[in-house]
Design a protein around this motif. Structure first.
Motif, short mmCIF file in Angstrom:
data_model
loop_
_atom_site.label_atom_id
_atom_site.label_comp_id
_atom_site.label_asym_id
_atom_site.label_seq_id
_atom_site.Cartn_x
_atom_site.Cartn_y
_atom_site.Cartn_z
N SER A 36 -8.35 -8.80 5.84
CA SER A 36 -8.08 -8.27 5.05
C SER A 36 -8.03 -8.35 3.52
CB SER A 36 -5.91 -8.00 6.03
OG SER A 36 -5.45 -9.28 5.92
N CYS A 37 -8.55 -9.74 3.19
CA CYS A 37 -8.49 -10.22 1.82
C CYS A 37 -6.79 -11.26 1.60
CB CYS A 37 -8.67 -9.26 1.53
SG CYS A 37 -10.35 -8.78 1.23
N VAL A 38 -5.95 -11.20 2.57
CA VAL A 38 -5.20 -12.03 1.77
C VAL A 38 -5.74 -12.91 1.63
CG1 VAL A 38 -3.17 -13.17 3.26
CG2 VAL A 38 -3.87 -10.48 3.51
N SER A 39 -5.04 -13.97 0.35
CA SER A 39 -5.02 -14.40 -0.40
C SER A 39 -4.99 -15.90 0.33
CB SER A 39 -4.38 -15.18 -1.67
OG SER A 39 -3.38 -15.24 -1.09
N GLU A 40 -4.88 -17.32 0.66
CA GLU A 40 -5.60 -18.78 1.23
C GLU A 40 -3.93 -19.47 1.06
OE1 GLU A 40 -7.61 -19.84 3.16
OE2 GLU A 40 -9.29 -18.43 3.13
N LYS A 41 -3.52 -19.21 -0.07
CA LYS A 41 -1.82 -19.04 0.12
C LYS A 41 -0.92 -18.95 0.76
CE LYS A 41 1.70 -19.09 -3.59
NZ LYS A 41 2.36 -18.68 -5.38
N ASP A 42 -1.51 -17.08 0.91
CA ASP A 42 -0.04 -16.32 1.44
C ASP A 42 -0.29 -16.60 2.11
OD1 ASP A 42 0.62 -15.29 -0.90
OD2 ASP A 42 -0.67 -13.71 -0.88
N ILE A 43 -1.97 -17.02 3.38
CA ILE A 43 -2.00 -17.44 5.25
C ILE A 43 -1.47 -18.52 5.02
CG2 ILE A 43 -3.52 -17.62 5.98
CD1 ILE A 43 -5.27 -16.08 5.19
N LEU A 44 -1.47 -19.62 4.64
CA LEU A 44 -0.68 -20.85 4.65
C LEU A 44 0.77 -20.10 5.09
CD1 LEU A 44 -2.61 -23.67 2.48
CD2 LEU A 44 -2.87 -22.97 5.05
N LEU A 45 0.97 -19.59 4.18
CA LEU A 45 2.45 -19.78 3.82
C LEU A 45 3.11 -17.45 5.08
CD1 LEU A 45 4.50 -19.47 2.43
CD2 LEU A 45 4.69 -18.44 1.15
N TYR A 46 2.25 -17.62 5.10
CA TYR A 46 2.52 -16.45 6.29
C TYR A 46 2.05 -16.63 8.24
CZ TYR A 46 5.72 -13.93 2.79
OH TYR A 46 6.35 -14.77 1.48
N ARG A 47 1.09 -17.63 8.23
CA ARG A 47 0.26 -17.06 9.26
C ARG A 47 1.59 -17.50 10.58
NH1 ARG A 47 -1.32 -20.71 12.93
NH2 ARG A 47 -3.77 -20.36 13.80
N ASP A 48 2.41 -18.47 10.34
CA ASP A 48 3.06 -18.41 11.76
C ASP A 48 3.99 -17.33 11.54
OD1 ASP A 48 1.89 -20.79 12.62
OD2 ASP A 48 3.73 -21.76 11.13
N LYS A 49 4.19 -16.38 10.67
CA LYS A 49 4.63 -15.28 10.78
C LYS A 49 4.15 -14.32 11.94
CE LYS A 49 9.02 -17.75 9.29
NZ LYS A 49 9.73 -17.96 10.13
N ILE B 94 -0.94 -7.93 4.16
CA ILE B 94 0.94 -8.39 3.75
C ILE B 94 1.17 -7.79 2.20
CG2 ILE B 94 0.34 -10.33 2.46
CD1 ILE B 94 3.09 -11.51 3.41
N ASP B 95 2.01 -6.30 2.67
CA ASP B 95 2.65 -5.60 0.75
C ASP B 95 3.32 -6.88 0.66
OD1 ASP B 95 3.23 -4.02 -0.90
OD2 ASP B 95 3.65 -2.56 0.46
N LEU B 96 3.33 -7.40 -0.89
CA LEU B 96 4.51 -8.49 -1.66
C LEU B 96 4.84 -7.48 -2.43
CD1 LEU B 96 2.20 -11.33 -2.14
CD2 LEU B 96 4.07 -11.15 -0.38
N ASP B 97 4.93 -6.36 -2.78
CA ASP B 97 5.34 -5.99 -4.38
C ASP B 97 6.33 -5.11 -4.13
OD1 ASP B 97 2.67 -5.10 -4.56
OD2 ASP B 97 1.80 -3.19 -4.09
N SER B 98 7.03 -5.46 -2.72
CA SER B 98 8.56 -4.75 -2.85
C SER B 98 8.85 -6.29 -2.96
CB SER B 98 8.58 -4.97 -1.37
OG SER B 98 8.47 -4.92 -0.46
N LYS B 99 9.83 -6.79 -2.51
CA LYS B 99 11.52 -7.74 -3.38
C LYS B 99 11.40 -8.83 -2.14
CE LYS B 99 15.09 -5.33 -5.41
NZ LYS B 99 16.75 -4.91 -5.19
N GLU B 100 10.60 -7.58 -0.56
CA GLU B 100 10.62 -8.59 0.55
C GLU B 100 9.10 -8.91 1.12
OE1 GLU B 100 13.90 -7.66 3.40
OE2 GLU B 100 14.66 -6.58 2.06
N PRO B 101 8.66 -9.74 1.67
CA PRO B 101 7.29 -9.24 2.23
C PRO B 101 7.20 -8.55 3.33
CG PRO B 101 7.93 -11.67 3.04
CD PRO B 101 8.93 -10.98 1.19
N LEU B 102 6.21 -7.45 3.13
CA LEU B 102 5.61 -7.30 4.17
C LEU B 102 5.29 -6.81 5.41
CD1 LEU B 102 7.45 -3.94 6.16
CD2 LEU B 102 5.55 -2.55 4.22
N LEU B 103 4.90 -7.49 6.55
CA LEU B 103 3.88 -7.93 6.87
C LEU B 103 3.46 -6.23 8.04
CD1 LEU B 103 5.54 -10.21 6.69
CD2 LEU B 103 4.53 -11.04 9.12
N LYS B 104 2.00 -6.56 7.70
CA LYS B 104 1.36 -5.13 8.72
C LYS B 104 0.52 -5.53 9.36
CE LYS B 104 2.43 -1.78 4.86
NZ LYS B 104 1.48 -0.63 4.17
#
Length: 337
Positions: free
Chosen positions: A263-276, A298-308
């Motif tokens: 899904s082209c999620v960045s490596e940084k976000d993968i590390l941050l949200y993988r466990d979630k 993951i949608d980071l456009d809103s105030k809270e991250p949205l995992l899809k």
């Protein structure tokens, strides 16, 4: 939570091919399915009666200009003839329904959570493919005119063509689900919340149903006649298999890293949200009727991250399902609609 009931026959009733209707109904129940017939398959020969002379007269009056309208209207009537109808009752204690549809009180009634049943047939929030309403009962056939197609109240249109019956049927207190398509449909097993056994159902049939439905946390009731009255009441009875292992309808394997990388999620976000994401997948892997997961993002456009998370399903009406998750103040994953 709205509950409605489907009455089913007992032992000794057979279809036109000589097969046991009880075995058929119990098999459908155990396989988490429902059968939606078209209006011509229902037992009332006046099903779907509607007076549309106002529409026909108007089309004929302007026939020089209304050829396309006539074709569209004929196409609509054809669509109505192909729509699946699931008939339920709001009443589980009616002695006539137990006599007619419950095999002379030897059958059973299935209790559904209507919202869960509807969600399992259509979980695409962008497209409504299922409608439900209480049937209207009338001493006269309903009249249809063009105003039915001018507003946005689709339920009223469906009620006129598919949801009005003779007043003689009023005792059935029918609730209808209308679905595009007919035949067998898979449903979420959690839509079934209880089973009611007729007062004449034999103990071996009760045990049989309990055994094949074990582990689902259902409530069971036996209908009993109130002494010196014509009234029946459901009395809760013990689940003979209450200690059985929990029923699991599905168990999907997944590779969280592959799904995130696709899904082209960045490596940084993968590390941050993988466990979630793993928490989210674990909460979904037993969901009924999902074939597989095919992407996570993951949608980071809103105030809270949205995992899809997106999944392929076995449902022919809505073949793809989307699941969304957020994080609470403690960083815990929770699912949102």
């Amino acid at each position: 939570m709205r509950k409605c009931y489907k009455y089913r026959g007992g032992i000794g009733v057979f279809d036109k091919n000589g097969k046991s209707i009880f075995d058929r109904d119990v098999s459908t129940l155990a396989n988490n399915q429902i059968y939606l017939p078209t209006k011509s398959e229902l037992n009332d020969p006046t099903e779907g009666f509607c007076s549309d002379y106002k529409i026909i007269s108007l089309i004929e009056m302007f026939k020089r200009f209304s050829g396309d309208v006539k074709k569209q209207y004929q196409g609509l009537l054809e669509k109505f003839s192909q729509i699946g109808i699931y008939s339920l009752s709001n009443n589980v204690t009616n002695e006539l329904l137990w006599a007619y549809y419950g095999g002379g009180h030897t059958g059973f009634a299935i209790e559904y959570d209507i919202n869960t049943l509807k969600d399992s047939l259509n979980y695409n929030k962008y497209f409504q493919a299922i409608f439900d309403f209480d049937v209207d009962y009338s001493r006269r056939v309903p009249t249809a005119d063009l105003t039915l197609f001018q507003g946005k109240d689709i339920n009223q249109t469906l009620k006129t063509f598919l949801g009005t019956k003779s007043y003689s049927w009023k005792h059935e207190e029918e609730h209808r689900l209308i679905v595009e398509g007919q035949g067998l449909f898979d449903i979420d097993y959690r839509a079934i919340t209880g089973i009611y056994f007729g007062c004449r159902m034999k103990e071996e049939q009760i045990d049989y149903i309990m055994s094949i439905m074990k582990g689902r946390g259902l409530s069971y009731y036996k209908m009993e006649l109130i002494d010196k009255t014509y009234k029946f009441i459901p009395v809760k009875i013990e689940d003979k298999y209450s200690n059985a292992a929990k029923y699991i309808a599905n168990n999907i394997d997944y590779d969280v890293d592959e799904l995130l990388q696709n899904s082209c999620v960045s490596e940084k976000d993968i590390l941050l949200y993988r466990d979630k994401f793993i928490e989210a997948f674990e909460s979904l892997k037993n969901e009924p009727y999902i074939k597989d997961f095919y992407i996570a993002t993951i949608d980071l456009d809103s105030k809270e991250p949205l995992l899809k998370i997106f999944a392929n399903t076995v449902n022919r009406i809505t073949p793809v399902r989307e699941f969304n998750f957020k994080l609470n103040a403690k960083g815990e994953v929770y699912r949102i609609k």
